[in-house]
Design an enzyme around this catalytic site. Structure first.
Site, PDB file in Angstrom:
ATOM      1  CE  LYS A  66     -83.848  16.939 -12.026  1.00 16.48           C
ATOM      2  NZ  LYS A  66     -82.642  16.135 -11.420  1.00 16.48           N
ATOM      3  CG  ASP A 109     -79.286  15.051 -12.733  1.00 23.81           C
ATOM      4  OD1 ASP A 109     -78.367  16.018 -12.746  1.00 23.81           O
ATOM      5  OD2 ASP A 109     -80.516  14.998 -12.814  1.00 23.81           O
TER       6      ASP A 109
HETATM    7  P1  NAP Z   1     -87.491  12.567  -4.932  1.00 25.64           P
HETATM    8  O1  NAP Z   1     -87.637  11.866  -6.293  1.00 25.64           O
HETATM    9  O2  NAP Z   1     -88.062  13.399  -4.058  1.00 25.64           O
HETATM   10  O3  NAP Z   1     -86.712  11.016  -3.978  1.00 25.64           O
HETATM   11  C1  NAP Z   1     -87.644  10.481  -3.622  1.00 25.64           C
HETATM   12  C2  NAP Z   1     -86.958   9.095  -3.147  1.00 25.64           C
HETATM   13  O4  NAP Z   1     -86.565   9.237  -1.727  1.00 25.64           O
HETATM   14  C3  NAP Z   1     -87.834   7.723  -3.117  1.00 25.64           C
HETATM   15  O5  NAP Z   1     -87.236   6.652  -3.230  1.00 25.64           O
HETATM   16  C4  NAP Z   1     -88.587   7.972  -1.707  1.00 25.64           C
HETATM   17  O6  NAP Z   1     -89.318   6.899  -1.046  1.00 25.64           O
HETATM   18  C5  NAP Z   1     -87.327   8.496  -0.763  1.00 25.64           C
HETATM   19  N1  NAP Z   1     -87.551   9.084   0.510  1.00 25.64           N
HETATM   20  C6  NAP Z   1     -87.813  10.612   0.609  1.00 25.64           C
HETATM   21  N2  NAP Z   1     -88.148  10.816   1.804  1.00 25.64           N
HETATM   22  C7  NAP Z   1     -87.935   9.725   2.645  1.00 25.64           C
HETATM   23  C8  NAP Z   1     -88.173   9.360   3.740  1.00 25.64           C
HETATM   24  N3  NAP Z   1     -88.545  10.414   4.669  1.00 25.64           N
HETATM   25  N4  NAP Z   1     -88.238   8.083   4.152  1.00 25.64           N
HETATM   26  C9  NAP Z   1     -87.729   7.109   3.630  1.00 25.64           C
HETATM   27  N5  NAP Z   1     -87.526   7.353   2.133  1.00 25.64           N
HETATM   28  C10 NAP Z   1     -87.628   8.582   1.642  1.00 25.64           C
HETATM   29  O7  NAP Z   1     -85.720  13.147  -4.878  1.00 25.64           O
HETATM   30  P2  NAP Z   1     -84.567  13.126  -5.987  1.00 25.64           P
HETATM   31  O8  NAP Z   1     -84.919  14.087  -7.151  1.00 25.64           O
HETATM   32  O9  NAP Z   1     -84.364  11.655  -6.382  1.00 25.64           O
HETATM   33  O10 NAP Z   1     -83.326  13.787  -5.282  1.00 25.64           O
HETATM   34  C11 NAP Z   1     -82.752  12.904  -4.125  1.00 25.64           C
HETATM   35  C12 NAP Z   1     -81.784  13.733  -3.708  1.00 25.64           C
HETATM   36  O11 NAP Z   1     -80.671  13.841  -4.553  1.00 25.64           O
HETATM   37  C13 NAP Z   1     -82.071  15.173  -3.052  1.00 25.64           C
HETATM   38  O12 NAP Z   1     -81.568  15.481  -1.637  1.00 25.64           O
HETATM   39  C14 NAP Z   1     -81.447  15.969  -4.274  1.00 25.64           C
HETATM   40  O13 NAP Z   1     -80.980  17.298  -3.706  1.00 25.64           O
HETATM   41  C15 NAP Z   1     -80.209  15.247  -4.533  1.00 25.64           C
HETATM   42  N6  NAP Z   1     -79.728  15.443  -5.944  1.00 25.64           N
HETATM   43  C16 NAP Z   1     -78.432  15.838  -6.080  1.00 25.64           C
HETATM   44  C17 NAP Z   1     -77.941  15.978  -7.297  1.00 25.64           C
HETATM   45  C18 NAP Z   1     -76.493  16.259  -7.465  1.00 25.64           C
HETATM   46  O14 NAP Z   1     -76.338  16.902  -8.761  1.00 25.64           O
HETATM   47  N7  NAP Z   1     -75.684  16.280  -6.594  1.00 25.64           N
HETATM   48  C19 NAP Z   1     -78.774  15.842  -8.351  1.00 25.64           C
HETATM   49  C20 NAP Z   1     -80.103  15.501  -8.213  1.00 25.64           C
HETATM   50  C21 NAP Z   1     -80.484  15.460  -6.910  1.00 25.64           C
HETATM   51  P3  NAP Z   1     -90.314   6.197  -1.412  1.00 25.64           P
HETATM   52  O15 NAP Z   1     -90.282   5.720  -2.774  1.00 25.64           O
HETATM   53  O16 NAP Z   1     -90.579   5.194  -0.787  1.00 25.64           O
HETATM   54  O17 NAP Z   1     -91.440   7.318  -1.485  1.00 25.64           O
END
Ligand code: NAP
Length: 275
Positions: A66, A109
């Site tokens: 992204k 999004d």
């Molecule tokens: P991402 O960039 O990988 O998110 C990373 C974030 O999650 C960071 O803030 C990270 O903390 C935290 N994190 C990850 N694993 C962790 C753990 N074990 N303990 C504590 N904090 C943790 O992912 P993303 O793209 O933002 O997506 C997040 C979620 O949203 C996913 O489940 C995705 O499927 C969902 N999503 C849904 C939609 C929808 O349309 N519904 C759209 C986009 C995404 P740190 O900063 O400390 O590393």
């Protein structure tokens, strides 16, 4: 036949092909929407190849591309300076003579996230958001646009969270994941992968929240995450991740295929996706 697709690595889990197929069938449109695994190393070559494919309308972009994809389109619009992450690329074939095919980018999004809470009056309110990754960018940008007065951002890494608060000009605070929720919170959003299948659950004590608070989890696999289950047990209003997923897909569908999808069939679409 015109086609679009979703790209990412991994991509097998994406529900987008089923959503777009449902709408193409419902409208009787000629078109395809596929899924293509693209690694980080292959992203520039993928974009260069698709640019010259007249049938390709564009693609949705997911983890981990992204941010990188913003450098590969001709016109990233305002996305780079606003949300800072792009989830949709469109091919525009009819530019000025000799200009060639142009690729433009956008982010659906944020609007997809905001649509299900459009009726809540969040202006002047306090929201708590969990996570500071790619999805949180769209969520925080949308909350700033909705006039939220104060955000508490809960994240494992405080520096990353503070950077996002400053980027979006949000007032509020950054707290660890085990901080107690404040009773002033009108909207709680999980924008982290916690609670997703294969990830640790998001464990929050919801008891400080008022009975009017809304709990929104953007995770959609599973649909009923532990935090949504806890909110429902307290009879709080909830929004699940499929709402945002369908919302962002709807905007992309119209851009790819030129017609708005039949949103009056959302209930059937949700049933189809959950089958
Ligand atoms: P991402 O960039 O990988 O998110 C990373 C974030 O999650 C960071 O803030 C990270 O903390 C935290 N994190 C990850 N694993 C962790 C753990 N074990 N303990 C504590 N904090 C943790 O992912 P993303 O793209 O933002 O997506 C997040 C979620 O949203 C996913 O489940 C995705 O499927 C969902 N999503 C849904 C939609 C929808 O349309 N519904 C759209 C986009 C995404 P740190 O900063 O400390 O590393």
């Amino acid at each position: 036949m015109p086609y679009a697709e979703v790209i990412g690595d991994p991509i097998a889990q994406s529900k987008s092909p089923r959503i777009h197929r449902f709408w193409l069938d419902a409208l009787g449109l000629d078109g395809e929407y596929g899924r293509t695994p693209v690694t980080t190393a292959d992203l520039p070559a993928y974009i260069a190849e698709r640019r010259d494919d007249p049938a390709w309308r564009g693609c949705n972009v997911t983890i981990p591309h992204k941010i990188a994809v913003m450098d590969l389109v001709d016109d990233p619009g305002g996305v780079r300076n606003s949300i800072g992450a792009m989830n949709t690329v469109l091919r525009q074939p009819d530019g000025p003579e000799g200009a060639g095919n142009r690729l433009i980018g956008t982010n659906t999004d944020a609007a997809g996230f905001a649509a299900p809470i459009a009726d809540l009056d969040l202006a002047g309110q306090h929201a708590t958001v969990v996570g500071a990754g790619g999805a949180a960018r769209a969520v925080l940008w949308a909350l700033a646009r909705l006039g939220v007065e104060r955000v508490t951002l809960m994240n494992r890494s405080p520096l990353k969270a503070a950077g996002l608060m400053s980027r979006f000009g949000l007032k509020g605070d950054v707290v660890p994941l085990d901080a107690p929720l404040a009773p002033t919170v009108a909207l709680l959003v999980n924008a982290s992968p916690l609670g997703m299948s294969g990830q640790p659950p998001l464990v929050l004590d919801l008891s400080p929240l008022s009975e009017d608070a809304v709990v929104y989890d953007i995770v959609y696999a599973p649909l009923e995450t532990p935090v949504l289950a806890a909110a429902r047990a307290r009879h709080l209003a909830t929004v699940d991740g499929l709402e945002m997923l369908i919302g962002q897909a709807a905007l992309a569908f119209e851009l790819f295929f030129g017609k708005p999808p039949p949103r009056d069939q959302d209930a059937a679409l949700r049933e189809h996706l959950n089958a």
